[in-house]
Design a protein around this motif. Structure first.
Motif, PDB file in Angstrom:
ATOM      1  N   ALA A 166       0.960  -1.365  -0.068  1.00 52.38           N
ATOM      2  CA  ALA A 166      -0.079   0.090   0.155  1.00 52.38           C
ATOM      3  C   ALA A 166       0.918   1.070   0.139  1.00 52.38           C
ATOM      4  CB  ALA A 166      -0.958  -0.024   1.277  1.00 52.38           C
ATOM      5  N   ALA A 167       1.746   1.423   0.786  1.00 52.68           N
ATOM      6  CA  ALA A 167       2.862   2.328   0.796  1.00 52.68           C
ATOM      7  C   ALA A 167       3.486   2.645  -0.380  1.00 52.68           C
ATOM      8  CB  ALA A 167       3.794   2.281   1.893  1.00 52.68           C
ATOM      9  N   TRP A 168       3.960   1.588  -1.177  1.00 51.45           N
ATOM     10  CA  TRP A 168       4.651   1.666  -2.276  1.00 51.45           C
ATOM     11  C   TRP A 168       3.580   2.066  -3.331  1.00 51.45           C
ATOM     12  CZ3 TRP A 168       5.833  -2.633  -6.334  1.00 51.45           C
ATOM     13  CH2 TRP A 168       6.677  -2.297  -7.333  1.00 51.45           C
ATOM     14  N   GLN A 169       2.120   1.625  -3.540  1.00 50.18           N
ATOM     15  CA  GLN A 169       1.335   2.010  -4.307  1.00 50.18           C
ATOM     16  C   GLN A 169       1.372   3.383  -4.062  1.00 50.18           C
ATOM     17  OE1 GLN A 169      -2.668   0.064  -5.407  1.00 50.18           O
ATOM     18  NE2 GLN A 169      -3.052   1.852  -3.852  1.00 50.18           N
ATOM     19  N   ASP A 170       1.033   3.879  -3.074  1.00 50.47           N
ATOM     20  CA  ASP A 170       0.820   5.502  -2.792  1.00 50.47           C
ATOM     21  C   ASP A 170       1.977   6.335  -2.757  1.00 50.47           C
ATOM     22  OD1 ASP A 170      -1.933   4.454  -2.380  1.00 50.47           O
ATOM     23  OD2 ASP A 170      -1.792   4.426  -0.033  1.00 50.47           O
ATOM     24  N   GLY A 171       3.113   5.923  -2.831  1.00 49.52           N
ATOM     25  CA  GLY A 171       4.532   6.816  -2.877  1.00 49.52           C
ATOM     26  C   GLY A 171       4.979   7.203  -1.319  1.00 49.52           C
ATOM     27  N   ASP A 172       4.469   6.491  -0.389  1.00 48.81           N
ATOM     28  CA  ASP A 172       4.665   6.811   1.027  1.00 48.81           C
ATOM     29  C   ASP A 172       6.017   6.327   1.389  1.00 48.81           C
ATOM     30  OD1 ASP A 172       4.403   7.275   3.836  1.00 48.81           O
ATOM     31  OD2 ASP A 172       2.504   6.334   4.199  1.00 48.81           O
ATOM     32  N   ILE A 227      -1.840  -1.324  -7.229  1.00 47.69           N
ATOM     33  CA  ILE A 227      -1.646  -2.799  -7.044  1.00 47.69           C
ATOM     34  C   ILE A 227      -2.929  -3.509  -6.579  1.00 47.69           C
ATOM     35  CG2 ILE A 227      -0.036  -4.273  -5.307  1.00 47.69           C
ATOM     36  CD1 ILE A 227       2.017  -2.054  -5.490  1.00 47.69           C
ATOM     37  N   ASP A 228      -2.935  -4.683  -7.163  1.00 46.20           N
ATOM     38  CA  ASP A 228      -4.513  -5.447  -6.809  1.00 46.20           C
ATOM     39  C   ASP A 228      -4.168  -6.722  -6.336  1.00 46.20           C
ATOM     40  OD1 ASP A 228      -6.331  -3.610  -7.657  1.00 46.20           O
ATOM     41  OD2 ASP A 228      -5.705  -4.153  -9.690  1.00 46.20           O
ATOM     42  N   VAL A 229      -4.392  -6.856  -5.281  1.00 50.71           N
ATOM     43  CA  VAL A 229      -3.605  -8.510  -4.505  1.00 50.71           C
ATOM     44  C   VAL A 229      -4.667  -9.355  -4.725  1.00 50.71           C
ATOM     45  CG1 VAL A 229      -3.452  -9.450  -2.312  1.00 50.71           C
ATOM     46  CG2 VAL A 229      -2.748  -7.114  -2.554  1.00 50.71           C
ATOM     47  N   ASP A 254      -1.334  -8.037  -9.150  1.00 53.30           N
ATOM     48  CA  ASP A 254      -1.104  -7.538 -10.434  1.00 53.30           C
ATOM     49  C   ASP A 254      -0.766  -5.915 -10.235  1.00 53.30           C
ATOM     50  OD1 ASP A 254      -1.963  -9.869 -11.894  1.00 53.30           O
ATOM     51  OD2 ASP A 254      -4.275  -9.412 -11.565  1.00 53.30           O
ATOM     52  N   MET A 255       0.238  -5.676 -10.801  1.00 51.20           N
ATOM     53  CA  MET A 255       0.736  -4.268 -10.724  1.00 51.20           C
ATOM     54  C   MET A 255       0.331  -3.411 -11.919  1.00 51.20           C
ATOM     55  SD  MET A 255       4.642  -2.942 -10.061  1.00 51.20           S
ATOM     56  CE  MET A 255       5.493  -3.971 -11.396  1.00 51.20           C
ATOM     57  N   GLY A 297      -1.655   1.806 -18.017  1.00 52.74           N
ATOM     58  CA  GLY A 297      -2.441   0.676 -17.933  1.00 52.74           C
ATOM     59  C   GLY A 297      -1.853  -0.725 -18.119  1.00 52.74           C
ATOM     60  N   VAL A 298      -0.642  -1.025 -18.301  1.00 56.66           N
ATOM     61  CA  VAL A 298       0.087  -1.820 -18.559  1.00 56.66           C
ATOM     62  C   VAL A 298      -0.108  -2.939 -17.182  1.00 56.66           C
ATOM     63  CG1 VAL A 298       2.270  -2.942 -18.997  1.00 56.66           C
ATOM     64  CG2 VAL A 298       1.472  -1.279 -20.176  1.00 56.66           C
ATOM     65  N   VAL A 299      -0.732  -4.063 -17.072  1.00 58.39           N
ATOM     66  CA  VAL A 299      -0.770  -4.817 -15.894  1.00 58.39           C
ATOM     67  C   VAL A 299       0.351  -5.771 -15.992  1.00 58.39           C
ATOM     68  CG1 VAL A 299      -2.165  -6.553 -14.707  1.00 58.39           C
ATOM     69  CG2 VAL A 299      -3.305  -4.508 -15.850  1.00 58.39           C
ATOM     70  N   VAL A 300       1.213  -5.839 -15.045  1.00 58.89           N
ATOM     71  CA  VAL A 300       2.065  -6.875 -14.860  1.00 58.89           C
ATOM     72  C   VAL A 300       2.104  -7.844 -13.454  1.00 58.89           C
ATOM     73  CG1 VAL A 300       4.872  -7.152 -14.310  1.00 58.89           C
ATOM     74  CG2 VAL A 300       4.004  -5.263 -15.629  1.00 58.89           C
TER      75      VAL A 300
END
Length: 134
Positions: A35-41, A82-84, A99-100, A105-108
């Motif tokens: 979550a922190a990575w997704q939010d840039g925290d 980031i979708d767990v 899925d990142m 919109g590229v899903v990795v």
């Protein structure tokens, strides 16, 4: 073994540690990390990483909190979401499949395996499908 199926786009950045239940603590810390990575925290990321954290992934290896934070900072701008998909924890180890979604919109599809001790991540191993990256 403790398994949890979880799909979310906004996991919490405040982990709840559970004394006597290292798997629950590992799940909470791993979820907060993503979550922190997704939010840039970066402040939360710094708090969640052990001083001597080791990262290993397709792009190479990093050792120490500073280098790992720099790597996360460099990638944070290209992570939209980031979708767990699934998270499994056993003892201090937690594996998270997610899925990142990157900018554009590229899903990795990605798997992150982390070892958590004393509420901090000591080791991160990441594997992902490089196909969507071109």
């Amino acid at each position: 073994m403790d398994t949890t199926d979880e799909t979310t786009t906004t996991p919490t950045t405040t982990p709840t540690t559970t004394p006597g239940d290292p798997a629950a603590t590992a799940r909470a810390v791993a979820t907060a990390y993503l979550a922190a990575w997704q939010d840039g925290d970066l402040a939360t990321l710094e708090r969640l990483l052990a001083d001597d954290v080791v990262f290993t992934g397709p792009g190479g290896s990093l050792a120490g909190r500073g280098p790992c934070l720099e790597g996360l900072r460099a990638m944070a701008g290209s992570v939209e979401r980031i979708d767990v998909v699934r998270q499994v924890a056993e003892g201090e180890e937690v594996v998270t499949w997610y899925d990142m979604t990157r900018t554009g919109g590229v899903v990795v599809p990605t798997v992150n395996s982390s070892r958590v001790r004393a509420g901090r991540i000591e080791e991160i191993r990441v594997l992902f499908d490089t196909g969507p990256l071109g």
